[in-house]
Design an enzyme around this catalytic site. Structure first.
Site, mmCIF file in Angstrom:
data_model
loop_
_atom_site.group_PDB
_atom_site.id
_atom_site.type_symbol
_atom_site.label_atom_id
_atom_site.label_comp_id
_atom_site.label_asym_id
_atom_site.label_seq_id
_atom_site.Cartn_x
_atom_site.Cartn_y
_atom_site.Cartn_z
ATOM 1 N N ASP A 119 -26.722 57.952 -19.978
ATOM 2 C CA ASP A 119 -28.024 57.792 -20.618
ATOM 3 C C ASP A 119 -29.062 57.206 -19.653
ATOM 4 O OD1 ASP A 119 -25.904 57.884 -22.490
ATOM 5 O OD2 ASP A 119 -27.137 57.005 -24.059
ATOM 6 N N GLN A 144 -24.775 68.346 -29.046
ATOM 7 C CA GLN A 144 -26.045 68.015 -28.394
ATOM 8 C C GLN A 144 -26.367 69.034 -27.305
ATOM 9 O OE1 GLN A 144 -23.534 64.580 -27.091
ATOM 10 N NE2 GLN A 144 -25.205 64.304 -25.624
ATOM 11 N N GLU A 148 -19.830 66.754 -26.858
ATOM 12 C CA GLU A 148 -18.509 66.119 -26.968
ATOM 13 C C GLU A 148 -17.604 66.739 -28.029
ATOM 14 O OE1 GLU A 148 -19.381 61.955 -27.559
ATOM 15 O OE2 GLU A 148 -19.431 61.589 -25.398
HETATM 16 C C1 BGC Z 1 -23.254 61.068 -26.744
HETATM 17 C C2 BGC Z 1 -23.219 60.777 -25.268
HETATM 18 C C3 BGC Z 1 -23.986 59.507 -24.998
HETATM 19 C C4 BGC Z 1 -23.441 58.372 -25.841
HETATM 20 C C5 BGC Z 1 -24.244 57.099 -25.681
HETATM 21 C C6 BGC Z 1 -22.707 59.881 -27.507
HETATM 22 O O1 BGC Z 1 -22.824 60.100 -28.873
HETATM 23 O O2 BGC Z 1 -22.500 62.210 -27.038
HETATM 24 O O3 BGC Z 1 -23.787 61.841 -24.542
HETATM 25 O O4 BGC Z 1 -23.905 59.185 -23.659
HETATM 26 O O5 BGC Z 1 -23.474 58.731 -27.196
HETATM 27 O O6 BGC Z 1 -25.557 57.285 -26.060
#
Ligand code: BGC
Length: 726
Positions: free
Chosen positions: A327, A579, A468
């Site tokens: 992030d 996402q 994810e």
């Molecule tokens: C997302 C990740 C992100 C993390 C922290 C997760 O829900 O899939 O991409 O880095 O949250 O924000």
């Protein structure tokens, strides 16, 4: 013109958690949730500290919350007036986000009249160890008033308790709490001293699980009884003797007084806004949303450090273990590069200083090079558990592969460092260890390259991309392209070394590295747009997954907190993604794709994206702007700018609480305004713009820093006027 004020005018117990985020204040060293002074741990009170963690047993390691020296409540004529117990006749929570000032006002109707309580507090931007609060009580009838104020050591922890002991003491009129952490035996010391504008009848200190003064007053109607609280926080990571430091500092600021400190604090914020405020003529909602997002980034920026980063939930608590994810580099960094490059450097320095942790992680999995922590804490320790989600049906931990397979994390660090040097022209970051990070990340990816029998093409198999929900896939387009970027960056760095810019400490064989990275960057497979459709498959076999609309997929849910990904998730065998994934790649490497390819992929992937992560919307907004569709981008911009104002965002992943602020989303909103609608890009030493503003925006104004110079950008009618001002 915006008011710089966010307000909530009714009292709703169910919003205590969301309001804690919405009204958060902070100064990068600590974050204070937007809760009332009378609240306790059940109301998620937290003075969340940055960069200091603790683990109890096998529970998740998480950042510390300090004992709460803001704790205060009143009793009038023998009756407590203390939310969330009782019903206030009015209650306002407010945040002046120009100056990081939290305010609240509650009034209670009693048999005899009305009692009102007002609060104003701030986390000093001048000295990060200081917190100040003004607490005022007024009644419209005479009565016996007791104000209780002191330090509450019963802190809110998700996986605690993190303090093995809290010792309370009093030095003259300073209240002190000295807490000892469980794992590393760190000390967290909080000192508090007060001043008030009245003669107390009596004052005594009571000690149980809290250290609290009881101040008794014969209250007269109409008089406002004011208490000023001066609070300081130090830990043993800051200095050798945190008690001494905190007591000395609390006395100093007490001498200075509340109003002087407030004035200095505001002046500091004015300086900060001077280079970062965004002015949008014609759209107050957007102007408020973007400056509120920027406010959040400022409140968690580690200005006090030379090497520290920002957790995924900022300083809003212990969610996500207070850990640093991709992030920071991919979503927040641009804001700091444009407005405060020194902060950007601090964020990246943290990655350079945690390289050892990344090398250890790689070696744990049997690889060479640097595999950065998916959820990074001190020294690069990966706090991500192998079981990061709890199954709602069985209550059992579910094996997730974020830590072992989300290999794109290393490339985010490389991307951040390269961007920093290109934007600032400051190569020190490279010579002070950045070169090694880049080479070791490239070494890591090089380990992982595989070829099919008889093929020369390199593949990256068994990975998780940004989406994810699909675990252990082959040739994720984003991951492969970022690995290629890493090889290319390593080649740039080797060239710099060869040009004798500096001599690395390591005995690298530059020729050998050069030839292997050259080969890897040429032969790594980058999924291409399909001939007929122009769609880039997110990973091998994506095209043959079940194609189902998101709303229909939701009908399969058996529990609203159910996890969508993993082995049995409802999305796992479908095309529905969590996402932006291919779209994130297109945003970064847009120069390599035609507008038509970008548009077709946007149109294809958007309806299949759940936007289950707050990192998603801004990527769709940015690519929409690149396709000349600012009005399609606009709702995604609002989605990125407003999650903390609206109190939305996902609160659960399986049975794990994930509520908190969304700084990556704030950073994404910033990128959308400046790089999307403003169309700003940096090329050959020149700031350039290709604006693409939403309808109704009459003008857009902001400043950006590039190669150590500051520029004023004014955009009107999609024409940019860019002037160097410093
Ligand atoms: C997302 C990740 C992100 C993390 C922290 C997760 O829900 O899939 O991409 O880095 O949250 O924000």
């Amino acid at each position: 013109m915006i008011s710089w004020l966010i307000e909530e005018n009714s009292y709703d117990k169910d919003k205590i958690s969301a309001n804690g985020n919405k009204f958060l204040i902070g100064n990068g060293y600590l974050g204070i949730r937007g809760t009332l002074p009378e609240y306790e741990k059940d109301q998620f009170v937290a003075i969340n500290l940055s960069g200091i963690y603790d683990q109890v047993g096998n529970a998740w390691r998480e950042p510390l919350n300090a004992p709460n020296a803001l704790f205060t409540y009143v009793e009038f004529d023998g009756q407590e007036y203390r939310l969330p117990n009782g019903e206030p006749s009015t209650n306002t929570l407010a945040l002046d986000y120009r100056y990081g000032l939290f305010k609240s006002k509650s009034s209670f109707g009693t048999d005899k009249g009305r009692l009102s309580i007002e609060v104003e507090r701030f986390a000093s931007m001048v000295n990060e160890h200081c917190i100040l609060m003004k607490y005022s009580v007024t009644s419209d009838y005479d009565g016996e008033l007791n104000i209780y104020t002191g330090i509450d050591g019963e802190v809110w922890d998700i996986n605690g308790p993190h303090y093995d002991e809290i010792r309370y003491s009093i030095q003259e009129d300073v209240l002190i709490s000295n807490a000892l952490t469980h794992e590393n035996k760190d000390r967290v010391c909080v000192s508090e001293k007060i001043k008030y504008n009245f003669e107390a009848k009596k004052e005594k200190v009571e000690k149980d699980n809290k250290l609290v003064r009881k101040i008794s007053i014969d209250a007269k109607k109409g008089f406002t009884y004011e208490i000023y609280k001066f609070i300081t926080v130090y830990t043993s990571k800051d200095c050798k003797n945190p008690i001494e430091e905190s007591v000395t500092l609390v006395r100093n600021i007490w001498d200075k007084g509340y109003f002087k400190l407030l004035e200095e604090h505001k002046r500091e914020w004015d300086k900060i806004w001077d280079t970062s405020e965004i002015i949008i003529d014609g759209d107050d909602k957007a102007e408020e949303g973007i400056n509120y997002s920027i406010y959040h980034l400022h409140s968690i920026a580690p200005r006090h450090s030379k090497s520290l980063s920002i957790p995924a939930r900022g300083l809003s608590g212990q969610t996500y273990k207070g850990a640093i994810f991709w992030d920071t580099e991919m979503f927040m960094l641009d804001f700091f590069l444009n407005t405060e490059p020194d902060v950007a450097k601090t964020l990246l320095k943290y990655r350079i200083d945690t390289l050892e942790g990344a090398m250890k992680k790689a070696s744990f999995y049997g690889y060479k090079g640097a595999f950065y922590a998916w959820e990074s804490q001190e020294n690069g320790y990966d706090a991500c558990s192998d079981y990061n989600v709890t199954d709602v049906f069985t209550g059992r931990p579910m094996r997730t592969y974020f830590k072992d397979k989300q290999i794109h994390i290393s490339s985010a660090i490389v991307y951040g460092i390269m961007k920093y040097i290109n934007r600032t022209g400051d190569y020190d970051l490279i010579t002070e260890g950045g070169y090694k990070v880049i080479i070791e990340c490239a070494n890591f990816y090089h380990n992982l390259l595989l070829t099919k029998v008889g093929s020369e093409v390199y593949e990256l198999r068994d990975v998780i991309g940004p989406d994810e929900y699909h675990e252990r896939v082959n040739n994720n387009a984003y991951t492969n392209r970022m690995a290629k970027f890493t090889f290319e960056s390593a080649l740039d760095v080797i060239k710099m070394i060869k040009e004798n810019k500096w001599k690395p400490e390591e005995e690298y064989s530059l020729e050998e590295l050069e030839s292997k990275f050259e080969d890897a960057s040429c032969k790594i497979y980058i999924p291409k747009p399909e001939d007929k459709t122009s769609i880039i498959p997110q990973f091998d076999g994506y095209e043959s997954l079940e194609d189902i609309e998101i709303n229909r997929l939701k009908e399969r849910l058996l529990n609203d907190k159910e996890y969508w990904g993993g082995a049995y998730g409802i999305a796992s065998d479908t095309k529905v993604i969590k996402q932006a994934d291919v779209i994130t790649m297109l945003n970064l490497f847009h120069k390599e794709y035609s507008e038509e390819v970008m548009l077709k992929n946007w149109q294809y992937y958007e309806p299949r994206t759940e936007h289950g992560s707050s990192l998603s919307a801004c990527m769709y907004a940015l690519v929409a702007c690149k396709c000349g569709m600012p009005d399609r981008a606009y709702p995604f911009f609002l989605k990125s700018a407003l999650p903390d104002i609206l109190g939305g965002g996902k609160q659960w992943a399986g049975l794990i609480y994930i509520g908190g602020t969304h700084p990556a989303s704030s950073g994404g909103a910033y990128m959308t305004v400046v790089e999307g609608f403003g169309g700003i890009y940096f090329e050959d030493g020149v700031v350039k713009a290709r604006p693409c503003m939403p309808e109704g925006w009459k003008s857009l104004k902001f400043k950006v820093s590039y190669l150590n110079k500051l520029y004023q950008v004014n955009i009107e009618n999609n024409k940019a006027d860019i002037k160097q001002i410093q």
